[in-house]
Write a protein that holds these residues in place. Structure first.
Motif, PDB file in Angstrom:
ATOM      1  N   VAL A  16      10.749  15.522  -7.187  1.00 54.99           N
ATOM      2  CA  VAL A  16      11.818  15.357  -6.197  1.00 54.99           C
ATOM      3  C   VAL A  16      11.265  14.746  -4.922  1.00 54.99           C
ATOM      4  CG1 VAL A  16      13.414  16.599  -4.682  1.00 54.99           C
ATOM      5  CG2 VAL A  16      13.306  17.177  -7.118  1.00 54.99           C
ATOM      6  N   LEU A  17      10.112  15.213  -4.481  1.00 49.41           N
ATOM      7  CA  LEU A  17       9.515  14.684  -3.250  1.00 49.41           C
ATOM      8  C   LEU A  17       9.132  13.217  -3.430  1.00 49.41           C
ATOM      9  CD1 LEU A  17       8.673  15.203  -0.397  1.00 49.41           C
ATOM     10  CD2 LEU A  17       6.520  16.150  -1.212  1.00 49.41           C
ATOM     11  N   VAL A  18       8.619  12.855  -4.602  1.00 44.34           N
ATOM     12  CA  VAL A  18       8.280  11.458  -4.867  1.00 44.34           C
ATOM     13  C   VAL A  18       9.531  10.594  -4.854  1.00 44.34           C
ATOM     14  CG1 VAL A  18       7.401   9.868  -6.629  1.00 44.34           C
ATOM     15  CG2 VAL A  18       6.184  11.995  -6.153  1.00 44.34           C
ATOM     16  N   GLU A  19      10.618  11.098  -5.441  1.00 42.60           N
ATOM     17  CA  GLU A  19      11.872  10.333  -5.453  1.00 42.60           C
ATOM     18  C   GLU A  19      12.407  10.134  -4.042  1.00 42.60           C
ATOM     19  OE1 GLU A  19      13.456   8.856  -7.907  1.00 42.60           O
ATOM     20  OE2 GLU A  19      12.016   9.473  -9.442  1.00 42.60           O
ATOM     21  N   ILE A  20      12.287  11.144  -3.201  1.00 40.58           N
ATOM     22  CA  ILE A  20      12.718  11.000  -1.801  1.00 40.58           C
ATOM     23  C   ILE A  20      11.879   9.939  -1.107  1.00 40.58           C
ATOM     24  CG2 ILE A  20      12.867  12.169   0.439  1.00 40.58           C
ATOM     25  CD1 ILE A  20      13.430  14.770  -1.074  1.00 40.58           C
ATOM     26  N   ALA A  21      10.576   9.979  -1.313  1.00 39.73           N
ATOM     27  CA  ALA A  21       9.694   8.990  -0.690  1.00 39.73           C
ATOM     28  C   ALA A  21      10.048   7.580  -1.132  1.00 39.73           C
ATOM     29  CB  ALA A  21       8.237   9.305  -1.051  1.00 39.73           C
ATOM     30  N   GLU A  69       2.912  15.400   6.525  1.00 39.03           N
ATOM     31  CA  GLU A  69       2.421  16.500   5.682  1.00 39.03           C
ATOM     32  C   GLU A  69       2.890  16.323   4.243  1.00 39.03           C
ATOM     33  OE1 GLU A  69       2.206  17.547   9.821  1.00 39.03           O
ATOM     34  OE2 GLU A  69       3.884  16.826   8.592  1.00 39.03           O
ATOM     35  N   GLY A  70       4.115  15.827   4.092  1.00 36.99           N
ATOM     36  CA  GLY A  70       4.640  15.582   2.748  1.00 36.99           C
ATOM     37  C   GLY A  70       3.879  14.481   2.039  1.00 36.99           C
ATOM     38  N   VAL A  71       3.575  13.417   2.784  1.00 35.48           N
ATOM     39  CA  VAL A  71       2.799  12.318   2.198  1.00 35.48           C
ATOM     40  C   VAL A  71       1.424  12.817   1.772  1.00 35.48           C
ATOM     41  CG1 VAL A  71       1.691  10.110   2.680  1.00 35.48           C
ATOM     42  CG2 VAL A  71       4.028  10.515   3.464  1.00 35.48           C
ATOM     43  N   ASP A  72       0.788  13.600   2.623  1.00 34.82           N
ATOM     44  CA  ASP A  72      -0.538  14.137   2.296  1.00 34.82           C
ATOM     45  C   ASP A  72      -0.478  15.014   1.043  1.00 34.82           C
ATOM     46  OD1 ASP A  72      -1.575  12.852   4.486  1.00 34.82           O
ATOM     47  OD2 ASP A  72      -1.573  14.625   5.786  1.00 34.82           O
ATOM     48  N   TRP A  73       0.593  15.819   0.933  1.00 35.86           N
ATOM     49  CA  TRP A  73       0.724  16.705  -0.223  1.00 35.86           C
ATOM     50  C   TRP A  73       0.932  15.915  -1.511  1.00 35.86           C
ATOM     51  CZ3 TRP A  73       4.582  18.113  -3.777  1.00 35.86           C
ATOM     52  CH2 TRP A  73       4.307  19.256  -4.522  1.00 35.86           C
ATOM     53  N   VAL A  74       1.781  14.883  -1.442  1.00 36.65           N
ATOM     54  CA  VAL A  74       2.003  14.042  -2.617  1.00 36.65           C
ATOM     55  C   VAL A  74       0.708  13.349  -3.024  1.00 36.65           C
ATOM     56  CG1 VAL A  74       3.146  11.954  -3.464  1.00 36.65           C
ATOM     57  CG2 VAL A  74       4.464  13.678  -2.243  1.00 36.65           C
ATOM     58  N   PHE A  75       0.022  12.800  -2.034  1.00 38.45           N
ATOM     59  CA  PHE A  75      -1.226  12.089  -2.327  1.00 38.45           C
ATOM     60  C   PHE A  75      -2.249  13.020  -2.969  1.00 38.45           C
ATOM     61  CE2 PHE A  75      -5.455  10.527  -1.207  1.00 38.45           C
ATOM     62  CZ  PHE A  75      -5.378   9.223  -1.653  1.00 38.45           C
ATOM     63  N   GLN A  76      -2.407  14.222  -2.414  1.00 40.26           N
ATOM     64  CA  GLN A  76      -3.383  15.166  -2.949  1.00 40.26           C
ATOM     65  C   GLN A  76      -2.990  15.619  -4.346  1.00 40.26           C
ATOM     66  OE1 GLN A  76      -6.444  16.202  -1.577  1.00 40.26           O
ATOM     67  NE2 GLN A  76      -6.597  16.840  -3.712  1.00 40.26           N
TER      68      GLN A  76
END
Length: 255
Positions: A16-21, A69-76
């Motif tokens: 879901v977070l990737v789709e939002i990004a 913070e969301g970008v960092d979490w997705v990347f990690q």
């Protein structure tokens, strides 16, 4: 275990977070639901949690943006997934991978063999060498033998691909038949892209190895040490060279 692979909810939260990004700032919860395979209500709940956790910020109705913070979490998380996939591919599957080879002599199961490529096919020779494996079956000379436990690198000189262009039917007959025949002499793999190319090869007294996926077949042959010729119409030569470039194959194009 990687966090986003521990359970379905963690994996869905990640998706879901990737789709939002990917869709920000105008986010359609229905489109995300279709992409992820959950209900729109479930997407709404996930987004609310992501906002509460500071991974997404709401800018207005149906407008969201992933925070730093969301970008960092997705990347990690993506990095962790990639490392886990590499572990499965290299360490887990790599240790149990089995391939087939042609036995050059009688071989017993569990025997260490030297691996080599001849005529584009993997061969297993008795004894150790620069590239070795262990047989998983027994085989008589000339039979197929299973091999695993690969070590070392097989000595291989990649093949070269010559691409010869011929005109499409609307531009007139093929005039370089003799050149085609000469270029294909003693070459193990000859492929054709386009009907005009098949006919030109037959006029040159050569039956093509295949007229399907000409560039891909030639690239596969070259990667196994075999030279190849591709006869292609000017309309199809681009697709052929794309396949050769994608495979990092050495080639030249002539008319």
């Amino acid at each position: 275990m990687v966090d986003v692979l521990e359970n379905k909810r963690a994996a869905t939260r990640f998706r879901v977070l990737v789709e939002i990004a990917e869709r920000q700032p105008a986010v359609s919860q229905g489109e995300i639901a279709d992409a992820v395979g959950v209900t729109s209500q479930a997407v709404s709940e996930y987004i609310r949690e992501l906002v509460d956790d500071g991974l997404v910020e709401k800018e207005g109705r149906s407008r969201y943006r992933v925070t730093k913070e969301g970008v960092d979490w997705v990347f990690q998380s993506a990095t962790d997934v990639r490392r886990f996939a590499d572990h499965v591919t290299d360490d887990v599957l790599g240790s149990v991978q089995e391939d087939a080879a042609i036995a050059t002599a009688d071989l017993a199961e569990g025997e260490t063999v030297t691996l080599s490529l001849s005529d584009g096919l993997l061969h297993a020779d008795p004894g150790g060498g620069d590239a070795t494996g262990v047989t998983t079956t027994s085989a008589a000379e000339g039979e197929v033998v299973g091999v695993t436990g690969f070590e070392g690198v097989i000595d291989l000189d990649p093949g070269h691909v010559s691409v010869i262009q011929v005109p499409p039917v609307r531009s007139g007959p093929v005039e370089n038949i003799d050149d085609i025949a000469a270029a294909c002499a003693d070459v193990p793999i000859v492929t054709a892209a386009g009907v005009e190319s098949v006919v030109a090869l037959r006029d040159a007294g050569i039956e093509p190895t295949t007229h399907f996926a000409a560039g891909e077949v030639a690239a596969a042959a070259a990667s196994r040490g075999l030279d190849a010729v591709v006869v292609a119409t000017q309309d199809t030569v681009g697709r052929v060279t794309d396949a050769l470039r994608d495979a990092s194959v050495d080639y030249d194009v002539t008319q």
